[in-house]
Design an enzyme around this catalytic site. Structure first.
Site, short mmCIF file in Angstrom:
data_model
loop_
_atom_site.label_atom_id
_atom_site.label_comp_id
_atom_site.label_asym_id
_atom_site.label_seq_id
_atom_site.Cartn_x
_atom_site.Cartn_y
_atom_site.Cartn_z
N TYR A 111 0.81 -1.30 -0.03
CA TYR A 111 -0.01 0.13 0.00
C TYR A 111 0.80 1.42 0.04
CZ TYR A 111 -3.81 -3.26 1.08
OH TYR A 111 -4.81 -4.26 0.98
N PRO B 51 -11.58 -0.63 -1.93
CA PRO B 51 -12.51 -1.48 -2.20
C PRO B 51 -13.88 -0.73 -1.56
CG PRO B 51 -11.36 -2.48 -0.39
CD PRO B 51 -10.59 -1.18 -0.70
N HIS C 281 -7.77 0.86 2.08
CA HIS C 281 -7.34 -0.35 2.70
C HIS C 281 -6.06 -0.84 3.49
CE1 HIS C 281 -8.25 -4.48 2.17
NE2 HIS C 281 -8.11 -4.79 0.84
N SER D 52 -10.49 -12.33 -4.80
CA SER D 52 -10.77 -12.34 -3.17
C SER D 52 -12.50 -12.84 -3.15
CB SER D 52 -10.45 -10.91 -2.81
OG SER D 52 -10.63 -11.07 -1.38
#
Length: 661
Positions: free
Chosen positions: A90, A103, A329, A543
């Protein structure tokens, strides 16, 4: 990916009672690495990679040195890979947060009959947030226990405590994840409400009293009135947070030159969360449209500026009933987002709206509009950010697809893992579209360890390739194909267990690479080799995000020519959110969704041929147009009740109540 069960008992020993993340043996990781990449490379590429790996692992070589240093790091830290992983996944990433990183969870569409319904829903949701935060502040959240593969282990809960107390601060080369500690600064007692691209401070604790729902509604009504004042509208500064991270860091530095801007930034960065009151986005609100609106707000011309992407939790409440939450996230994983949002929606279902004991308006201080002092330089930066967001909005190809022919119950009857089965179906779909296997990422939780986050399940196994080739060329019998399917699922399940027990390769290789960097060694050739670079370009980023309340998760691709594939398996159907970019000639979300459907149908037919006693008639297909939910609890009754759905219902004549059903 293992799923979670929440127990009522608390973890008396805390997260320190959990074991530390292990470090695999170097030879095991390198052997598995070669197995993972061999079928993705040409023979020439693989022979070169094999030689490089042998040199790296030679006795007394650099590999052994790095392994020893990594073991020393493990002794000194709670989680040896956490910082390396957080930076690599990240904080070092320079791409914009919307679509590329953040997300979203998409709630069921709400039937708002007017603005008052929308604000009642918002007040009820905020009340739920405060209820949940009370649990967090008291460290009273029940401990999660793993279910699915290797069930029963308690899970690290630290991610939950970052939901409302952290912030991602942009930096020129690397961002910083800022966590507010009560010992250093007080816990946040305000949220930020975004409305018409303006930001307002809503204090939720006044004179040591938490605002009740009636108070919250009063304050929201005031905010909307203030936001509608044309005379006071300010520039949509939130658009700057949609830019690349380096560009946003530079823009923030320009903003910080003015004390007015510093004060406004401080209030946003220290807030509990954002509540974004969005304008209606247009007549067509399909699932795919709602997913895109959650991810990017529809761009600058709609609600793209009504956001502040650095905050972990942004609850979006659209006037047209398009609602959800978009999350930054880096502080937590998807399962934590699911658990939190499910708590909120179930709170709204089970706790009727309490619009009583109305406080006098004079008793509540007015919400405060955040001000910005904008120089010509800021205007120019805003213009550049606006243009880039618009291009991103036009480029996102999102397809939310609901497969109704069967769900996870049918898969379980085949004595197969639903997650492994769906992963093999994704491999088959991609191979049929593109004629080759590609590096694939599936997140696997490592929360059974202290400060655990995730590792990667490399789903593009040699066994999966053997199966998809057999299904495509048609040369083998059904029984032979079935053997290959079972082998592919067994391989996927085996790798899943490796990942959740800390024995997969990605985190280990990352740790070795970063240790070499810290020691200021020349980057070992294994990490500059074409195979390593190729194996970390995840064309398929996947995912499993199952839910028990009617909602679904979505995100964008992680590479320009790739797919994001998020799926939500239910008893009798599966929800897929497939994303790609229009400017890639290699991808098409609609075509890939069709290929996924065909793969699932063909795999079911193969199971039926090889196991004729299996009866799929018990799987009652859902109807097109219905809102559909999924679950993260492992076992459910065969006759599953409809999943709970949160819809505001307006009262007839008495003061309106925001309720849930």
């Amino acid at each position: 990916m293992p799923v979670l069960e929440t127990e009522s008992s608390k973890d008396k020993g805390g997260d320190n009672a959990l074991p530390k993340l292990p470090i695999p043996e170097l030879t095991d990781t390198l052997h598995l690495y070669l197995r993972c990449v061999k079928h993705l490379l040409t023979d020439e590429q693989f022979n070169k990679t094999q030689t490089i790996v042998q040199q790296f692992s030679a006795p007394g070589g650099v590999g052994e040195l790095l392994q020893q240093k990594l073991k020393e790091r493990r002794d000194k830290t709670d989680n040896w890979v956490y910082e390396y992983w957080l930076n690599d996944m990240y904080l070092n990433n320079r791409l914009p947060l919307p679509v590329h990183s953040s997300p979203a969870m998409v709630f069921p569409p709400q039937n708002f009959r007017g603005p008052s319904d929308c604000l009642r829903f918002a007040a009820h949701l905020i009340s739920g947030v405060l209820d949940y935060k009370t649990l967090l502040d008291a460290r009273a959240l029940p401990v999660d226990y793993a279910r699915g593969q290797l069930a029963g282990h308690p899970m690290c809960m630290e991610q939950y405590y970052r939901l409302f107390t952290s912030y991602r601060l942009p930096g020129p080369q690397r961002d910083t994840l800022v966590a507010q500690e009560s010992s250093v600064m007080p816990e946040p007692e305000h949220i930020i409400v975004a409305c018409k691209n303006q930001f307002f401070v809503l204090d939720v604790v006044i004179n040591f009293r938490r605002l009740n729902e009636r108070d919250l509604l009063t304050q929201l009504e005031r905010i909307v009135k203030m936001a509608n004042s044309e005379d006071e509208r300010l520039l949509p500064i939130g658009l700057l947070t949609t830019d690349g991270r380096t560009e946003w860091a530079e823009s923030r530095a320009v903003l910080m030159r003015e004390s007015t801007n510093r004060d406004s930034l401080d209030m946003i960065e220290r807030c509990m969360c954002l509540v974004c009151l969005d304008d209606a986005s247009g007549p067509e609100i399909s699932d795919s449209t709602r997913a895109m609106l959650m991810l990017h707000g529809g761009g600058p011309s709609k609600n793209g500026g009504n956001r502040w992407y650095d905050k972990p939790m942004q609850f979006i409440i659209g006037a047209d009933g398009c609602c959800g939450v978009v999350c930054e996230h880096s502080p937590f994983e998807g399962i934590v987002l699911v658990q939190c949002t499910e708590h909120l929606l179930k709170y709204m279902i089970g706790s009727p709206s309490k619009l009583v004991r109305a406080a006098s308006v004079s008793e509540l201080p007015a919400p405060r509009r955040l001000r910005w002092k904008c120089t010509p330089e800021i205007h120019k930066l805003l213009s550049a950010s606006t243009d880039k967001l618009q291009r991103l909005v036009k480029n996102l190809d999102m397809n939310v697809y609901k497969f109704y022919k069967y769900g996870k119950e049918f898969i379980k009857k085949q004595k197969m893992s639903p997650d492994a089965y769906i992963q093999v179906a994704l491999q088959l779909a991609y191979y049929r579209c593109h004629g080759r296997p590609v590096s694939t990422y599936e997140s696997a939780s490592t929360r059974r360890f202290r400060e655990g986050r995730v590792d990667n399940i490399r789903s593009a196994t040699p066994q999966a390739l053997a199966f998809v080739v057999a299904m495509t060329d048609g040369k083998l019998s059904s029984s032979e194909k079935m053997e290959l399917l079972q082998g592919a699922i067994a391989a996927q399940t085996k790798y899943t267990i490796l990942a959740i027990t800390g024995m997969a390769i990605d985190n280990h290789l990352l740790g070795l690479r970063e240790t070499a960097h810290e020691l200021k060694l020349e980057t070992p050739q294994i990490f500059t080799d074409e195979a390593y670079i190729l194996s970390n370009q995840f064309i398929l980023s996947t995912s499993q995000v199952p839910t028990t309340v009617e909602m679904f998760c979505c995100y964008g691709p992680v590479v320009p020519n790739g797919y994001g594939a998020c799926y939500n398996p239910q008893s009798d159907h599966i929800i897929f959110c497939i994303s790609s970019f229009y400017d890639s000639p290699q991808t098409c979300s609609a075509n890939f969704s069709k290929a996924v459907e065909q793969a699932l149908v063909d795999m079911r037919d193969l199971c039926d041929i090889c196991k004729p006693t299996c009866n799929t008639s018990e799987q009652r297909p859902g109807k097109q147009g219905q809102s559909v939910e999924s679950t993260h609890r492992a076992e459910e009754p065969k006759n599953q009740a409809p999943l709970p759905k949160v819809v505001v219902k307006a009262a007839e004549q008495s003061p309106a109540q925001g309720g849930g059903r």
